[in-house]
Design a protein around this motif. Structure first.
Motif, PDB file in Angstrom:
ATOM      1  N   VAL A 105       0.845  -1.207   0.000  1.00 51.65           N
ATOM      2  CA  VAL A 105       0.000   0.000   0.000  1.00 51.65           C
ATOM      3  C   VAL A 105       0.880   1.256   0.000  1.00 51.65           C
ATOM      4  O   VAL A 105       0.586   2.223  -0.712  1.00 51.65           O
ATOM      5  N   PHE A 106       1.961   1.250   0.763  1.00 54.45           N
ATOM      6  CA  PHE A 106       2.882   2.391   0.816  1.00 54.45           C
ATOM      7  C   PHE A 106       3.471   2.664  -0.568  1.00 54.45           C
ATOM      8  O   PHE A 106       3.466   3.799  -1.051  1.00 54.45           O
ATOM      9  N   VAL A 107       3.925   1.625  -1.236  1.00 60.11           N
ATOM     10  CA  VAL A 107       4.533   1.785  -2.562  1.00 60.11           C
ATOM     11  C   VAL A 107       3.488   2.233  -3.584  1.00 60.11           C
ATOM     12  O   VAL A 107       3.748   3.122  -4.400  1.00 60.11           O
ATOM     13  N   GLU A 108       2.299   1.650  -3.539  1.00 64.06           N
ATOM     14  CA  GLU A 108       1.242   2.057  -4.467  1.00 64.06           C
ATOM     15  C   GLU A 108       0.826   3.507  -4.231  1.00 64.06           C
ATOM     16  O   GLU A 108       0.544   4.245  -5.179  1.00 64.06           O
ATOM     17  N   THR A 109       0.782   3.928  -2.983  1.00 64.39           N
ATOM     18  CA  THR A 109       0.444   5.318  -2.665  1.00 64.39           C
ATOM     19  C   THR A 109       1.517   6.258  -3.203  1.00 64.39           C
ATOM     20  O   THR A 109       1.202   7.300  -3.796  1.00 64.39           O
ATOM     21  N   LEU A 110       2.776   5.905  -3.003  1.00 63.90           N
ATOM     22  CA  LEU A 110       3.866   6.708  -3.577  1.00 63.90           C
ATOM     23  C   LEU A 110       3.745   6.765  -5.086  1.00 63.90           C
ATOM     24  O   LEU A 110       3.948   7.822  -5.708  1.00 63.90           O
ATOM     25  N   ASP A 111       3.402   5.637  -5.693  1.00 59.18           N
ATOM     26  CA  ASP A 111       3.267   5.565  -7.143  1.00 59.18           C
ATOM     27  C   ASP A 111       2.154   6.484  -7.640  1.00 59.18           C
ATOM     28  O   ASP A 111       2.294   7.151  -8.660  1.00 59.18           O
ATOM     29  N   LYS A 112       1.050   6.531  -6.916  1.00 62.48           N
ATOM     30  CA  LYS A 112      -0.066   7.417  -7.297  1.00 62.48           C
ATOM     31  C   LYS A 112       0.312   8.893  -7.110  1.00 62.48           C
ATOM     32  O   LYS A 112      -0.035   9.736  -7.921  1.00 62.48           O
ATOM     33  N   CYS A 113       1.009   9.195  -6.022  1.00 62.96           N
ATOM     34  CA  CYS A 113       1.361  10.592  -5.736  1.00 62.96           C
ATOM     35  C   CYS A 113       2.397  11.142  -6.714  1.00 62.96           C
ATOM     36  O   CYS A 113       2.347  12.311  -7.074  1.00 62.96           O
ATOM     37  N   PHE A 114       3.339  10.307  -7.110  1.00 68.04           N
ATOM     38  CA  PHE A 114       4.436  10.780  -7.959  1.00 68.04           C
ATOM     39  C   PHE A 114       4.333  10.295  -9.402  1.00 68.04           C
ATOM     40  O   PHE A 114       5.230  10.542 -10.186  1.00 68.04           O
ATOM     41  N   GLU A 115       3.243   9.603  -9.745  1.00 66.61           N
ATOM     42  CA  GLU A 115       3.065   9.076 -11.096  1.00 66.61           C
ATOM     43  C   GLU A 115       4.301   8.295 -11.532  1.00 66.61           C
ATOM     44  O   GLU A 115       5.207   8.839 -12.149  1.00 66.61           O
ATOM     45  N   ASN A 116       4.326   7.040 -11.221  1.00 66.23           N
ATOM     46  CA  ASN A 116       5.467   6.142 -11.461  1.00 66.23           C
ATOM     47  C   ASN A 116       6.663   6.570 -10.621  1.00 66.23           C
ATOM     48  O   ASN A 116       7.646   7.111 -11.126  1.00 66.23           O
ATOM     49  N   VAL A 117       6.567   6.326  -9.352  1.00 59.84           N
ATOM     50  CA  VAL A 117       7.599   6.727  -8.396  1.00 59.84           C
ATOM     51  C   VAL A 117       8.941   6.110  -8.777  1.00 59.84           C
ATOM     52  O   VAL A 117       9.006   4.996  -9.285  1.00 59.84           O
ATOM     53  N   CYS A 118       9.978   6.889  -8.560  1.00 60.84           N
ATOM     54  CA  CYS A 118      11.336   6.397  -8.789  1.00 60.84           C
ATOM     55  C   CYS A 118      12.216   6.888  -7.638  1.00 60.84           C
ATOM     56  O   CYS A 118      11.779   7.649  -6.781  1.00 60.84           O
ATOM     57  N   GLU A 119      13.452   6.468  -7.665  1.00 60.89           N
ATOM     58  CA  GLU A 119      14.382   6.813  -6.590  1.00 60.89           C
ATOM     59  C   GLU A 119      14.546   8.326  -6.450  1.00 60.89           C
ATOM     60  O   GLU A 119      14.641   8.851  -5.336  1.00 60.89           O
TER      61      GLU A 119
END
Length: 184
Positions: free
Chosen positions: A92-106
């Motif tokens: 859930v943490f990673v998916e939330t980051l992914d939604k907030c940053f649109e394809n989260v990366c380092e």
């Protein structure tokens, strides 16, 4: 209870570290190094749970992790936490980051560390899981972003008003002089 949340890259560089138990700076760095060495040498096909290292508490503690692309997300927990529940929390943490940053990366974790900490804080406070519903977390993040934008706009408005204040003051003095010339 969650003792620490660590995110580091494939080279062991920490990108996020949040300790819910008090450790001095040197001990925190040693924990990150030890955790990286324990997790990075494991094959991707093995279980994502392992006993904690000697620094983080030994056999009473567990390291629960997921490896996504170039990042390891590691939660250091005591024996009272459910391993599968923590794996779900990581997801859930990673998916939330992914939604907030649109394809989260380092780089998102590096340049937006305050927002990443805010997202984590919406999910975990004081080592206790607070929220696992991604929709709720995203709603709070969006509300915080709106508040920050309003604050930025208000500050810009005040700065713009202050910048033109000397010009307005001089114009007012000139108007007074023209209306009532000073007599000696």
């Amino acid at each position: 209870m969650i003792k620490a949340v660590l995110v580091f890259n494939n080279h062991g560089k920490p990108r996020l570290s949040k300790f819910f138990v008090r450790y001095n700076e040197d001990m925190q760095q040693q924990i990150v190094r030890e955790t990286f060495h324990l997790v990075s040498k494991r094959d991707d096909s093995v279980c994502n749970f392992l006993e904690g290292g000697s620094l983080i508490g030994g056999s009473d503690f567990r390291l629960i992790y997921r490896h996504y692309a170039t990042l390891y997300f590691v939660f250091c927990v005591d024996s009272s936490e459910s391993e599968l529940g923590i794996l779900d929390l990581i997801q859930v943490f990673v998916e939330t980051l992914d939604k907030c940053f649109e394809n989260v990366c380092e780089l998102d974790l590096i340049f937006h560390v305050d927002k990443v900490h805010y997202i984590l804080q919406e999910m975990v406070i004081g080592g206790m899981v607070l929220e696992t519903n991604m929709t709720e977390v995203l709603a709070h993040v969006e509300a915080q972003t709106k508040l920050e934008k309003q604050e930025t706009t208000a500050v810009s408005f005040v700065k713009a008003g202050m910048a033109s204040a000397p010009t307005r003051a001089i114009a007012a003095v000139n108007t007074l002089k023209a209306a009532a010339p000073f007599k000696r």
